[in-house]
Design an enzyme around this catalytic site. Structure first.
Site, short mmCIF file in Angstrom:
data_model
loop_
_atom_site.label_atom_id
_atom_site.label_comp_id
_atom_site.label_asym_id
_atom_site.label_seq_id
_atom_site.Cartn_x
_atom_site.Cartn_y
_atom_site.Cartn_z
N ASN A 253 -24.31 -20.05 5.55
CA ASN A 253 -22.99 -19.65 5.05
C ASN A 253 -22.32 -20.90 4.50
O ASN A 253 -21.90 -21.77 5.26
CB ASN A 253 -22.18 -19.05 6.22
CG ASN A 253 -20.74 -18.77 5.83
OD1 ASN A 253 -20.37 -18.83 4.66
ND2 ASN A 253 -19.92 -18.46 6.82
N TRP A 254 -22.26 -20.99 3.20
CA TRP A 254 -21.71 -22.20 2.58
C TRP A 254 -20.18 -22.26 2.67
O TRP A 254 -19.58 -23.28 2.36
CB TRP A 254 -22.14 -22.27 1.11
CG TRP A 254 -23.55 -22.74 0.91
CD1 TRP A 254 -24.53 -22.84 1.87
CD2 TRP A 254 -24.16 -23.18 -0.32
NE1 TRP A 254 -25.71 -23.32 1.30
CE2 TRP A 254 -25.50 -23.53 -0.04
CE3 TRP A 254 -23.70 -23.31 -1.63
CZ2 TRP A 254 -26.37 -24.01 -1.02
CZ3 TRP A 254 -24.58 -23.77 -2.61
CH2 TRP A 254 -25.89 -24.12 -2.29
N LYS A 255 -19.56 -21.14 3.04
CA LYS A 255 -18.08 -21.09 3.11
C LYS A 255 -17.50 -21.52 1.76
O LYS A 255 -18.11 -21.26 0.72
CB LYS A 255 -17.58 -21.92 4.28
CG LYS A 255 -18.30 -21.56 5.59
CD LYS A 255 -17.70 -22.12 6.82
CE LYS A 255 -18.49 -21.66 8.04
NZ LYS A 255 -17.89 -22.05 9.30
N HIS B 291 -16.37 -12.47 9.37
CA HIS B 291 -16.44 -13.85 9.87
C HIS B 291 -15.09 -14.21 10.50
O HIS B 291 -14.04 -13.78 10.04
CB HIS B 291 -16.77 -14.82 8.72
CG HIS B 291 -17.13 -16.18 9.22
ND1 HIS B 291 -16.17 -17.08 9.62
CD2 HIS B 291 -18.32 -16.77 9.42
CE1 HIS B 291 -16.78 -18.18 10.04
NE2 HIS B 291 -18.09 -18.02 9.94
N GLU C 207 -13.35 -16.73 10.33
CA GLU C 207 -12.39 -17.36 9.41
C GLU C 207 -11.69 -16.30 8.57
O GLU C 207 -10.53 -16.47 8.20
CB GLU C 207 -13.12 -18.40 8.55
CG GLU C 207 -13.46 -19.64 9.38
CD GLU C 207 -14.72 -20.38 8.97
OE1 GLU C 207 -15.21 -20.16 7.86
OE2 GLU C 207 -15.21 -21.18 9.80
N GLU D 276 -20.85 -15.53 16.92
CA GLU D 276 -20.36 -16.87 16.58
C GLU D 276 -19.14 -17.18 17.45
O GLU D 276 -18.01 -16.83 17.09
CB GLU D 276 -19.96 -16.93 15.10
CG GLU D 276 -21.12 -16.70 14.16
CD GLU D 276 -20.89 -17.39 12.81
OE1 GLU D 276 -21.76 -18.17 12.41
OE2 GLU D 276 -19.84 -17.16 12.18
N GLY E 10 -18.06 -25.30 13.60
CA GLY E 10 -17.58 -26.50 12.92
C GLY E 10 -17.06 -27.58 13.88
O GLY E 10 -16.41 -28.53 13.46
N SER F 4 -22.30 -24.51 15.02
CA SER F 4 -22.85 -25.86 15.13
C SER F 4 -24.38 -25.89 15.30
O SER F 4 -24.92 -26.73 16.02
CB SER F 4 -22.17 -26.64 16.27
OG SER F 4 -20.78 -26.79 15.99
N GLY G 117 -23.49 -22.90 9.20
CA GLY G 117 -22.45 -23.33 8.26
C GLY G 117 -22.80 -24.67 7.65
O GLY G 117 -23.66 -24.78 6.76
N GLY G 118 -22.17 -25.72 8.13
CA GLY G 118 -22.28 -27.06 7.55
C GLY G 118 -23.71 -27.52 7.27
O GLY G 118 -23.99 -28.09 6.22
P1 13P Z 1 -21.03 -24.38 11.53
O1 13P Z 1 -22.52 -24.25 11.54
O2 13P Z 1 -20.52 -25.33 10.50
O3 13P Z 1 -20.49 -24.61 12.90
O4 13P Z 1 -20.45 -22.93 11.07
C1 13P Z 1 -20.92 -21.79 11.69
C2 13P Z 1 -20.46 -20.63 10.93
O5 13P Z 1 -19.28 -20.30 10.94
C3 13P Z 1 -21.44 -19.88 10.12
O6 13P Z 1 -20.92 -18.68 9.66
#
Ligand code: 13P
Length: 251
Positions: free
Chosen positions: A10-12, A96, A98, A166, A172, A211, A232-233
């Site tokens: 997920n590149w956000k 998600h 967020e 999640e 993050g 993470s 994510g990251g």
């Molecule tokens: P991180 O891997 O950056 O913690 O993000 C997880 C996430 O929200 C994937 O959707």
């Protein structure tokens, strides 16, 4: 036959056109490899078209990060599941944390988005997870149960749906949930899904997210009840995402 694990990135709100080079590098690195897990990248919607040619020859699928429940209409700034499909997506993340926090999306809206995804021919990754405050006050199970009940439509199937656990406190933050936490939560979610959907609920893939990185991916992917990860990251760099893919059980 059990489905292969799903490694989803997920590149956000990250990535400009130059990020295509990362996807191309990943496709090249995976070229010719056998027994791969299912691999998905969900870039910002602006990049879907550009990334389609990069993934065309390889085993990577593309997805969106959210969708509106309606197919079209007067909803400035929103994107429908049909539009994502048209741009080359085969999947969409819905609910998600967020989105639930920043855009106040409710579980009912998330369920409607999942249904919209299926209408457009996309699979849906439905996200659930508790906050730190809910966890420390012992409410994790209540929160997860309510999110499953409200966000996962009763006609979800393993072909159309995955659920991503999640924990918000692990997103993050670099603070990954312990393997015991993950296995416990996944067992709880599995049991709740089976109670809601019967045998179908037992076969829907359950992903962990929060993470996940090259150094912990393999042990998470081998933990009991984990059918994949939502990253994510660490999905932004080809080398990191490749290392995570390599941690999966053979597909
Ligand atoms: P991180 O891997 O950056 O913690 O993000 C997880 C996430 O929200 C994937 O959707």
């Amino acid at each position: 036959m059990t489905a292969p694990q799903l490694i989803a990135g997920n590149w956000k709100m990250n990535g400009l056109l130059g990020a295509k080079a990362e996807v191309t590098a990943l496709v090249q690195a995976l070229n010719g490899r056998k027994h791969l897990p299912d691999i998905l990248i969900c870039p910002p919607a602006t990049l879907l078209r550009a990334l389609i040619d990069a993934v065309e020859q390889g085993s990577i699928r593309l997805g969106g990060q959210t969708c509106h429940a309606k197919p079209n209409g007067a909803h400035t700034g929103d994107i429908s599941a049909e539009m994502l499909k048209d741009a080359g997506a085969s999947c969409v993340i819905v609910g998600h944390s967020e989105r639930r926090t920043d855009h106040k999306e409710t579980s009912a809206e998330v369920a409607a988005q999942a249904t919209a995804a299926w209408r457009a021919g996309l699979t849906a990754i439905i996200c659930i997870g508790e906050t730190e405050a809910e966890r420390v006050s012992g409410k994790t199970e209540t929160v997860l149960a309510a999110q499953i009940d409200g966000s996962v439509p009763t006609d979800a199937t393993p072909q159309t749906t995955a659920v991503a656990y999640e924990p918000i406190w692990a997103i993050g933050t670099g603070k990954t949930a312990s393997l015991a936490d993950i296995e416990y939560a996944h067992a709880f979610i599995r049991q709740r899904m089976a109670a809601k959907l019967g045998a179908t609920g037992s076969a829907i893939r359950l992903l962990y997210g929060g993470s996940v990185k090259p150094s912990n991916a393999k042990e998470i992917l081998h933990a009991k009840g984990v059918d994949g990860v939502l990253v994510g990251g660490a999905s932004l760099k080809a080398t990191d995402f490749l290392a995570i893919i390599e941690g999966a059980k053979p597909g």
